[in-house]
Each structure stands twice: as structure tokens, then as C-alpha cells.
Design a protein around this motif. Structure first.
Motif, PDB file in Angstrom:
ATOM      1  N   LEU A 150       7.205  10.457  16.486  1.00  0.00           N
ATOM      2  CA  LEU A 150       8.376   9.677  16.221  1.00  0.00           C
ATOM      3  C   LEU A 150       7.672   8.413  15.056  1.00  0.00           C
ATOM      4  CD1 LEU A 150       9.213   8.696  19.922  1.00  0.00           C
ATOM      5  CD2 LEU A 150      10.418  10.271  17.811  1.00  0.00           C
ATOM      6  N   LEU A 151       6.271   8.388  15.049  1.00  0.00           N
ATOM      7  CA  LEU A 151       5.873   7.376  14.060  1.00  0.00           C
ATOM      8  C   LEU A 151       5.213   7.873  12.897  1.00  0.00           C
ATOM      9  CD1 LEU A 151       4.437   4.581  16.610  1.00  0.00           C
ATOM     10  CD2 LEU A 151       6.415   4.433  14.947  1.00  0.00           C
ATOM     11  N   PHE A 152       4.758   9.028  12.714  1.00  0.00           N
ATOM     12  CA  PHE A 152       3.899   9.822  11.825  1.00  0.00           C
ATOM     13  C   PHE A 152       4.483  10.833  11.269  1.00  0.00           C
ATOM     14  CE2 PHE A 152       1.145   6.740  14.195  1.00  0.00           C
ATOM     15  CZ  PHE A 152       0.380   6.080  12.899  1.00  0.00           C
ATOM     16  N   PRO A 153       4.684  11.480  10.012  1.00  0.00           N
ATOM     17  CA  PRO A 153       5.125  12.526   9.642  1.00  0.00           C
ATOM     18  C   PRO A 153       4.067  13.861  10.113  1.00  0.00           C
ATOM     19  CG  PRO A 153       4.361  11.285   7.627  1.00  0.00           C
ATOM     20  CD  PRO A 153       4.221  10.417   8.888  1.00  0.00           C
ATOM     21  N   ALA A 154       4.493  15.124   9.875  1.00  0.00           N
ATOM     22  CA  ALA A 154       3.646  16.084  10.324  1.00  0.00           C
ATOM     23  C   ALA A 154       2.433  16.252   9.432  1.00  0.00           C
ATOM     24  CB  ALA A 154       4.344  17.065  10.679  1.00  0.00           C
ATOM     25  N   ASP A 155       2.547  16.140   8.072  1.00  0.00           N
ATOM     26  CA  ASP A 155       1.664  16.240   7.094  1.00  0.00           C
ATOM     27  C   ASP A 155       0.398  15.053   7.221  1.00  0.00           C
ATOM     28  OD1 ASP A 155       3.294  14.298   5.753  1.00  0.00           O
ATOM     29  OD2 ASP A 155       3.251  15.132   3.761  1.00  0.00           O
ATOM     30  N   ALA A 156       0.921  13.943   7.527  1.00  0.00           N
ATOM     31  CA  ALA A 156      -0.266  12.971   7.684  1.00  0.00           C
ATOM     32  C   ALA A 156      -0.978  13.426   9.019  1.00  0.00           C
ATOM     33  CB  ALA A 156       0.530  11.532   8.000  1.00  0.00           C
ATOM     34  N   ILE A 157      -0.300  13.778  10.035  1.00  0.00           N
ATOM     35  CA  ILE A 157      -0.906  14.181  11.326  1.00  0.00           C
ATOM     36  C   ILE A 157      -2.158  15.378  10.766  1.00  0.00           C
ATOM     37  CG2 ILE A 157      -0.804  15.194  13.585  1.00  0.00           C
ATOM     38  CD1 ILE A 157       2.011  13.871  13.753  1.00  0.00           C
ATOM     39  N   ALA A 158      -1.482  16.170  10.171  1.00  0.00           N
ATOM     40  CA  ALA A 158      -2.564  17.496   9.919  1.00  0.00           C
ATOM     41  C   ALA A 158      -3.490  16.895   8.857  1.00  0.00           C
ATOM     42  CB  ALA A 158      -1.477  18.511   9.049  1.00  0.00           C
TER      43      ALA A 158
ATOM     44  N   PRO B 276       0.953  -1.067   0.022  1.00  0.00           N
ATOM     45  CA  PRO B 276       0.137  -0.162  -0.100  1.00  0.00           C
ATOM     46  C   PRO B 276       0.869   1.336   0.143  1.00  0.00           C
ATOM     47  CG  PRO B 276      -0.088  -1.134   2.193  1.00  0.00           C
ATOM     48  CD  PRO B 276       0.748  -1.926   1.163  1.00  0.00           C
ATOM     49  N   LEU B 277       0.323   2.589  -0.495  1.00  0.00           N
ATOM     50  CA  LEU B 277       0.900   3.741  -0.237  1.00  0.00           C
ATOM     51  C   LEU B 277       1.116   3.972   1.026  1.00  0.00           C
ATOM     52  CD1 LEU B 277      -0.931   5.480  -3.317  1.00  0.00           C
ATOM     53  CD2 LEU B 277       1.446   4.370  -3.458  1.00  0.00           C
ATOM     54  N   THR B 278       2.006   4.702   1.468  1.00  0.00           N
ATOM     55  CA  THR B 278       2.533   4.705   2.842  1.00  0.00           C
ATOM     56  C   THR B 278       1.550   5.963   3.339  1.00  0.00           C
ATOM     57  OG1 THR B 278       4.778   4.182   2.531  1.00  0.00           O
ATOM     58  CG2 THR B 278       4.133   5.075   4.700  1.00  0.00           C
ATOM     59  N   PHE B 279       1.362   7.243   2.698  1.00  0.00           N
ATOM     60  CA  PHE B 279       0.655   8.107   3.303  1.00  0.00           C
ATOM     61  C   PHE B 279      -0.791   8.227   3.510  1.00  0.00           C
ATOM     62  CE2 PHE B 279      -1.518  12.445   2.732  1.00  0.00           C
ATOM     63  CZ  PHE B 279      -0.608  13.209   3.580  1.00  0.00           C
ATOM     64  N   PRO B 280      -1.182   7.471   2.451  1.00  0.00           N
ATOM     65  CA  PRO B 280      -3.158   7.331   2.874  1.00  0.00           C
ATOM     66  C   PRO B 280      -3.105   6.328   4.105  1.00  0.00           C
ATOM     67  CG  PRO B 280      -2.314   6.728   0.705  1.00  0.00           C
ATOM     68  CD  PRO B 280      -1.158   7.170   1.140  1.00  0.00           C
ATOM     69  N   ARG B 281      -2.326   5.215   4.419  1.00  0.00           N
ATOM     70  CA  ARG B 281      -2.552   4.509   5.373  1.00  0.00           C
ATOM     71  C   ARG B 281      -2.118   5.214   6.765  1.00  0.00           C
ATOM     72  NH1 ARG B 281      -3.101  -1.051   4.738  1.00  0.00           N
ATOM     73  NH2 ARG B 281      -3.736  -1.732   2.840  1.00  0.00           N
ATOM     74  N   GLN B 282      -0.980   6.109   6.698  1.00  0.00           N
ATOM     75  CA  GLN B 282      -0.730   6.770   7.904  1.00  0.00           C
ATOM     76  C   GLN B 282      -1.966   7.547   8.191  1.00  0.00           C
ATOM     77  OE1 GLN B 282       2.656   8.637   6.048  1.00  0.00           O
ATOM     78  NE2 GLN B 282       4.082   7.339   7.444  1.00  0.00           N
ATOM     79  N   VAL B 283      -2.744   8.122   7.393  1.00  0.00           N
ATOM     80  CA  VAL B 283      -3.603   9.244   7.509  1.00  0.00           C
ATOM     81  C   VAL B 283      -4.840   8.160   8.205  1.00  0.00           C
ATOM     82  CG1 VAL B 283      -5.271  10.745   6.577  1.00  0.00           C
ATOM     83  CG2 VAL B 283      -2.965  10.728   5.726  1.00  0.00           C
ATOM     84  N   VAL B 284      -5.254   7.210   7.418  1.00  0.00           N
ATOM     85  CA  VAL B 284      -6.444   6.445   7.858  1.00  0.00           C
ATOM     86  C   VAL B 284      -5.994   5.801   9.339  1.00  0.00           C
ATOM     87  CG1 VAL B 284      -7.883   4.844   7.608  1.00  0.00           C
ATOM     88  CG2 VAL B 284      -7.266   6.290   5.634  1.00  0.00           C
ATOM     89  N   ALA B 285      -4.942   5.244   9.477  1.00  0.00           N
ATOM     90  CA  ALA B 285      -4.426   4.546  10.846  1.00  0.00           C
ATOM     91  C   ALA B 285      -4.544   5.803  12.104  1.00  0.00           C
ATOM     92  CB  ALA B 285      -3.060   4.052  11.078  1.00  0.00           C
TER      93      ALA B 285
ATOM     94  N   LEU C   3      -3.166  11.147  18.240  1.00  0.00           N
ATOM     95  CA  LEU C   3      -3.033  12.646  17.906  1.00  0.00           C
ATOM     96  C   LEU C   3      -2.687  13.343  19.372  1.00  0.00           C
ATOM     97  CD1 LEU C   3      -5.919  13.332  15.313  1.00  0.00           C
ATOM     98  CD2 LEU C   3      -3.394  13.017  14.880  1.00  0.00           C
ATOM     99  N   GLU C   4      -2.906  12.841  20.318  1.00  0.00           N
ATOM    100  CA  GLU C   4      -2.802  13.848  21.822  1.00  0.00           C
ATOM    101  C   GLU C   4      -1.634  13.080  22.164  1.00  0.00           C
ATOM    102  OE1 GLU C   4      -6.707  13.133  23.750  1.00  0.00           O
ATOM    103  OE2 GLU C   4      -7.511  13.695  21.617  1.00  0.00           O
ATOM    104  N   ASP C   5      -1.133  12.150  21.806  1.00  0.00           N
ATOM    105  CA  ASP C   5       0.240  11.489  22.430  1.00  0.00           C
ATOM    106  C   ASP C   5       1.424  12.349  22.114  1.00  0.00           C
ATOM    107  OD1 ASP C   5       0.903   8.162  23.237  1.00  0.00           O
ATOM    108  OD2 ASP C   5       2.568   9.496  22.634  1.00  0.00           O
TER     109      ASP C   5
END
Lengths: 481, 481
Positions: B79-87, B55-64, B72-74
Motif C-alpha cells: 500500500l505504501l511502496f511499489p513492487a520494484d522498490a520492494i524488490a 529527493p528522488l522518490t524511488f531511492p528513498r523508498q528503497v533505502v527506507a 517487507l514481511e508486512d
């Protein structure tokens, strides 16, 4: 220009005939008001998370890891996820070759179907065969699959309780079948009577309808009652005598708010009855991840178990399921987690129990708050919500209110619910959307608003209702001519 | 005992009539062999992740993150997710009150529908209205919704290409309509001819069938061709003249393996044609997250866009969609991400481009490897796979092979494909499952096996095929009587 194929006058009439009040006129008006900036309390749909219920932590951790399996190789994963969630994610990924992005078998992941069978066996004390369990995109999709297999045309009838959850009436209409109503008795705490059932079947036969299936919703939606074992035995015997498939909608089996009548599955009662009925009666039972204390509606996960359905039919249903390729895989994992939650001794066990007990205890208190609240209102009576997620109070509308509704071109309970919505922002569903006896009016509300908001909601309801009754009741009999 | 309602002899005949070869006899046999321990290469379904596509990494990060919003409050989330996936996860959660566990509006999350409309507008250069875009549990479910709205009974016909993806034949059978075939011309690279279309419609009319819709699959499944703009204009004009809705199955629009004929949408060509046709012709276009370089089949996400469908019908379809409450919410987020991927300058942009380009380039090479491989085999000819995910070689079966199939009680191409499966583990779908001209035989295979395994698969195919031909070809004409 002649009408085009997708112009209103030329589309399939069955589509037009289907009605679905849960998202009908009231919901559409509520959505409009919300757009205009009014605060709306959506109690029209059993959608717990939308009203602030938080998801259980453990299953969400597991599914998040399954969505992002690359996290499992990250040395920091333990900082964000407990070890048992990591282990469980690996467990499900090992069952699903290709992970969540691959179609599964159209019946669902074999390993999850096995977990469901084990759950049923623990619950009922009778064996359950994974080959007869199909996973679905929510229970509704399962009901549709089965009804579309049963209904051959207008001459086929399905016994449906009134009041009923309109999934049934809508699906029967879409597939061109005939709904055969049987009435639940409000004064008997929404119980049902085998004599009434018999009468409903004879009346249908008289009209040339072959009754082929009976639907029960236990615990009841919208009515909230739990069926007793004795009542279930009676229903099963009736279906056996009349050669009907029983469709057991048991999606609220975890939602029980009293101790006198615990949930008992139709499957267990059927097996308890022994042969020949236990080997011959056809039963399909439905469950979901959307209800219970999970409330994972948006994930769209469910299953059904088939009992005494011959292999040729099971294969035909498999074939039809395969046209849509597979149920969504993330929700299959949720189903696995629901039927196989953390066990004592697991790291996440205490948290899981605390969270689920918290939700269930609060629902029990809210069921009480809500029915007591309704019963304190003028011209409102409400059976206690024994289970499920709804209260279904009867609203005794004065003749002048009925008259006013008529003037406004509205069904009386729609008129009342619209006024309630405009005055308080509480978005309910009128009883007419579920069916009710002639001249009797209800509304359905979920018991899902946050517990701390419940007193304010009930007092806002009471204020509206009592003023409405004041306005339309005939105090001055002498002024009428 | 009389047959019970779910005994084979008493279920809905339409269910029995529906056929779905993609998961038919070959697939069932392959599953059996797999259980027995044989290594099976499943090329029967376009299911890329099942064959090792990551799978493409970015969409999976966002959906996870959307599944586990507490992350998101941790403080360690970075450490595990890039800032744009979080945003981006926050962006989608802000659109979905209650998160992934709440039913959305039955048409899908308004914000995602808006992102889809913006994507269509960028793609076609014409405005697109989010109110006319409905999200679905995969494109198949969308096709079913629309066909069930169109088909009123046996007298209603739907023009479907032959060969076709059997979703169409199965859905038409399930809804009791009539399939009206039009043939794609193999020697013209699977193009279609408006004269043949006209003939198909007249023949259907002669039989009393009202043709109401036409299906095109572009790029083609199973045939792999890309339709030219000129061909699309001809089709649109034909539908306009004959008063048909055009259903444009465009789920492979990202899967193009040549530069001469890029994908052009039916919507764009229609709008280019200008009034009156652009304002009157009814068009429904389908897309999915299952194909492209995403291949997120298991998530079950799709959309359709309605053009020139009047509001009353749009509302009726909304009502029917609402009976199943809502499409699954996680896949709606995938759809948002697919139509609105990372942009230049975003942290994840380079990775996203690298991953998607890697998949697409490899598919292009595999399309070439596969069609060249087939064309090197005795009695096999195969058009180049211009797009989509399939090769559809013609297998010229010798008369003695056809005779042997007859002896075995099998359709000739089923016979061939079963032998292929037993000999090599390659699980394909016989051409008869898609429809083909009388006396001509094919098989469909996906081009999805891992690139490094492709040479071995093709040489194992060649070895089987050439030996099969050797065995059944009549070298010794003199020995026949």
C-alpha cells in the motif's frame, strides 16, 4: 622508470606504519576461506547485527520515515507505523531543514546536540553544553579528529593502554605521533596503577617525548574491565598533575554485565572532584550508536563532548569538521533516538524495553558462557568480561608451539589463531594486535555469536585448543635433547 | 599555568593553517543573522535539498525499506511502496549481511562496488574492476584518503587549480603538504594551459618541492567550466611526462547545462590514448551521491576508482580505510541506486525520469538566469555556468571600495559579500576563499535557489550591487585629492 607517486615505495611512510589487526591477516584469511565456501564465525569485530542481532524496531521506524517523508502524507501510513514513530519522525524532520539529504551544520543538527546534552546531564547530574558536543560519523572519526588536533609531530606522545583497541595505535601512526604504552595488569583484573603511569611518562620524557594525552577505554576493549570511581579519580588526578588531556573512550557504557561496578563517566567523576581540577582538566569523552544494545555499526554515528576546552580550540575543530561538510544525517537521528528513547506511556515503550532488555540480558549470559568456556580449556585463563563486548583469554602456549610458529614465520598467537580458524571457522584477533607483555599470548573474541550457537562454538573451541595443547605439549621430556 | 594540550597555542599548527571559506566568516555571520530572525538565502554550499529540492522518490523508498526490513514481511507494505522498490530493497539486503546496522567491508559492499564498475564500463566503454573501486562517506573523505597517502611532508607538492574548491587547500594544509597553484584563465572561459602548468611545476621545483599529484575539477567548482577532450588529453600527457598522479574530481558529471561540451571522464580519455600512457599513468577519479540531480548531500556517499595503482598500494589504502571500519551503509545503497537506476519497463521508471529531468532542466534554466542576471549588473562579468552548481562572477570593485574594505580591516571581496549579506540575506562565498589573481575579485554562489525565487533574488542582488557601485565609484573625480 622511476617509482610513480602511488607506487608502494613512494607513498607516505606513516600509512605503511599504521597497523589494524582487527581487520588484519586473520580477517583476510577468514574472508578467503569464506569465499571458498567454509562457514566462518566472525568474532573479530564488535559487529552485532552481522551475527544476527536484530535492530531495535522503534528507531528504525523513525529513520525509515525520515528517509521517506512523503509517507507522512500517505493516508495508509498508520497501517505500517505506530503514531509515536510518526510523531518522532516529524520532530526530527523539523530540526533538519532539507531533511536527510541536506548537509547539516558540520557539528551536527543543533536539536540533536541538545538532546545529547540533556542525556549527559541526566546521566551525570551535571550540566552539559550542546555547543561543546560535536556529532561524528562514529566514535572512531571523533577520536581521529581530536588526535589530529593534539599531535604536532613525532615528539608528541599519547599514553595508550596495552592491551589497546588498535584504532589508537593506527591513528597515532597515521598522524606521525608517538605511542606511549602503559600496561594493564591482567592478574589485577586488567586494572591500572598510577605508579606505572608515572613510570611510562618519565621513560617517554627521557626519550625526548612530550606526553600530551592519555587514552582510557572504559569499559575496556579488548579487556572487558570496568574502572572503579576510585581508579578514575586517580587517573584524573594523574592527568592534571602531568598536564595531559584525557580521552575517555566510553562507547561501551551501556554494556555492563555485573552489578558491583556500574559504569561511571569520567565527566561525572571529574565534576565530583570539584575545583580547581573540575574547571581546568581537559577531557574529551566519546560515545556511539554502534555499541550498547543498539549495535547500529553500519550507520556510523557518534558524538564527543569537550570539557574545559577553550572556545578558540573548539572553533578550530569546527573548522576542520567543516572540511568534510557534515556527519551523515541519518546517523545523527539515530543518536537523537539513542539518547532520547521512548518514555513510559509511549505506544512503543514496552516493545523498546522488551527488545533492549532481551539483548542486554542475553549479552550478560553470553559473557558468562564465554569466560567460563575459556577457563575450562587447557592452558587458557580468562578474566570475566565485566563490560564491553569482548573476551580476552590468555593462551599459555607451550615452547614447542612457539617454536613451530617460528618455523612457520608467524608470531606465536597469530599461528594459534590461524590454526583455530582453519580448524573451526572461528575468526578471532591475536593478542599481538592489541599489545601484550613480552612472552604472554592472548586472543580477542567478541561475545556476540547468537546465544543458541554459543555452546557449540565453545565446545568446538575447546576441542581445537585441547588437541593443540596435546600436540605441542612436551609429555615426553626424555625425548628432548 | 603552562598552556594545556588543547589550548589554542599548543594545538597542531596544520589545523590552524587549514582554511575552509565555504563555511567561513560569511557563513558564520549568516548563521548569526538567521538566529536574529533575518531571512537568509544560503547559497554558500552546494546543498540542494536545503534550498527546497525534493529527493528522488524511488531511492528513498528503497533505502527506507532497507532501514525497516520488517516492513517487507508486512502484508500492507504494497500500500505504501511499489513492487520494484520492494524488490530492490531485497536485492541490497541480500548483499549486506546484517543489513544497514552492520559494518560492511571497509571498501564497501562488494555487490555495490560491482554495480559501480558496471556503470563506469557503460559510461566509458572500457572495463572497470570492482576491486579498484572503494566506497566512501562522500567524495571529500575519498580525496582525503588519497591525499594522505600521497603527502609525506612539506616537500611534497600538489598542483591545484586556482580558483579551487577549498577542500584541496584545507586537506593539503592538514597533512602538512605544499599547495602548488596553477591558474585557470577567466578570459578563456576558465580553461587551462599546459604551458602555465609547466611553469608552475618548475617554480615549485626551484623551491625544492617535489610535485606529486595534480587535481582537476571537471566540471569546475567554483568556475563551472567543462573541460574538452583535447584539454584532458593535454593534461594527461602533462601528468605522464612529469610523473604525477591525476586526481579527477568528477562529482558534477551529471550537472551539464549546454550541449557543446558534454562530460567526458578522465578515465575514458586516458584509455582512448592507448599504451603506454593508458597502462602507466596513475589516476584516481571521484564521484558522489551529493551532486547530480540526486543532491543527497546529507547521506554522505561517494566512491573512487583507482587506475594503474599497484596492488600493494591498494592494500595499504584498504588498511587505512579499515581503521574507520566502514563507510556508512545507507549511503552505499544510495550509490548502488545512483549507478543502477530504474530501467525502462520498471514500475518506477517514468516517475524517476520525470523527477530527474525536472531537476536537471530547471538547473539548466537557473544557470542561464543567474549568469545573465550577473552580467546585467554594473561592474560584474560572469562566464556562463556550463556545468556543476555554481556561478563565479567577477566583481570589479572601485578603488574607493577597496579603500573602505581596508579601513574596515577586511579583504575587499569579503567586505563586499558581507555588505551583500546584510542588505539582502544572500549568503555567498568571497572569491578569496577559492583563490584568484592579485587585485581581481569574485564571489561564488550556487545556482540552487528555487527557480521561482530566482528573479527576486537576482533583482535584489542587482539593486544592492548597483547601489554599492554608485556609492563607491568615483563620479566626481575633481573632489579627490
Amino acid at each position: 622508470m622511476p617509482p610513480r607517486p602511488l607506487d608502494f615505495e613512494s607513498i607516505n611512510e606513516n600509512v605503511k606504519r599504521a597497523q589494524y589487526a582487527v581487520r588484519g591477516e586473520l580477517y583476510l584469511r577468514a574472508s578467503e576461506l569464506q569465499k571458498e565456501g567454509k562457514k566462518i564465525i566472525f568474532t573479530n569485530v564488535g559487529n552485532p547485527h552481522a551475527l544476527g542481532q536484530r535492530p531495535l524496531t522503534f528507531p528504525r521506524q523513525v529513520v525509515a520515515l525520515c528517509q521517506a517523508p512523503f509517507l507522512l502524507e500517505d493516508p495508509n501510513v498508520g497501517l505500517l507505523f505506530p503514531a509515536d514513530a510518526i510523531a518522532r519522525a516529524k520532530h526530527y524532520l523539523s530540526m533538519a531543514p532539507g531533511g536527510l539529504g541536506a548537509y547539516s551544520d558540520s557539528r551536527g543538527i543543533p536539536g540533536v546536540r541538545k538532546e545529547v546534552a540533556e542525556f549527559i546531564q541526566r546521566r551525570d547530574g551535571y550540566p552539559s553544553d550542546p555547543e561543546l558536543i560535536y556529532l561524528t560519523d562514529g566514535a572512531s572519526k571523533g577520536v581521529m579528529q581530536i588526535l589530529s588536533t593534539i599531535i604536532r609531530g613525532q615528539g608528541d606522545g599519547i599514553l595508550v593502554p596495552v592491551p589497546q583497541y588498535p584504532l589508537y595505535s593506527a591513528t597515532i601512526a597515521l598522524h606521525g605521533g608517538s605511542l606511549v604504552p602503559y600496561y594493564l595488569e591482567e592478574t589485577e583484573n586488567w586494572g591500572l596503577d598510577a605508579n606505572d603511569l608515572r613510570q611510562a611518562v618519565s621513560q617517554a620524557r627521557y626519550k625526548g617525548i612530550t606526553v600530551r594525552a592519555m587514552v582510557i577505554i572504559n569499559p575496556g576493549n579488548p579487556t572487558g574491565q570496568c574502572l572503579s570511581e576510585a581508579n578514575l579519580r586517580e587517573i584524573l588526578r594523574f592527568c592534571y598533575q602531568e598536564n595531559l588531556v584525557l580521552l575517555g573512550d566510553e562507547v561501551y557504557q551501556q554494556n555492563i554485565y555485573q552489578d558491583e561496578r556500574p559504569f561511571v563517566s569520567s565527566k561525572k567523576v571529574l565534576m565530583d572532584m570539584g575545583p580547581p581540577i573540575s574547571r581546568e582538566l581537559q577531557l574529551v569523552s566519546f560515545h556511539t550508536v554502534s555499541k550498547g544494545y543498539w549495535g547500529e555499526c553500519g550507520q556510523r554515528g557518534g558524538y564527543y563532548e569537550m570539557t574545559n576546552i577553550p572556545p578558540e580550540t573548539v572553533d578550530e575543530i569546527y573548522k576542520v569538521a567543516s572540511v568534510s561538510l557534515s556527519p551523515n544525517v541519518p546517523a545523527q537521528i539515530f543518536m537523537g533516538l539513542m539518547v532520547n528513547p521512548p518514555k513510559p506511556g509511549d505506544i512503543s515503550y514496552d516493545q523498546y524495553v522488551r527488545e533492549s532488555k532481551g539483548i542486554l540480558d542475553s549479552l550478560r549470559r553470553r559473557a558468562r558462557l564465554m569466560t567460563d568456556g575459556f577457563n575450562s580449556c587447557r592452558n587458557v585463563v580468562c578474566n570475566f568480561t565485566e563490560g564491553a563486548m569482548y573476551s580476552f583469554p590468555q593462551i599459555r602456549l607451550p615452547p614447542r608451539a612457539i617454536e613451530a610458529a617460528k618455523q612457520a614465520g608467524k608470531v606465536p598467537d597469530v599461528f594459534y589463531c590461524l590454526k583455530l580458524l582453519e580448524a573451526t571457522g572461528i575468526s578471532t584477533v591475536p593478542g599481538s594486535g592489541f599489545g601484550q607483555k613480552e612472552g604472554v599470548f592472548h586472543l580477542r573474541t567478541t561475545i556476540l555469536p547468537a546465544e543458541e550457537e554459543m555452546p557449540a562454538i565453545m565446545s568446538s573451541f575447546k576441542k581445537f585448543n585441547d588437541e593443540f595443547m596435546e600436540q605441542y605439549e612436551d609429555h615426553r621430556g626424555y625425548s628432548r635433547m
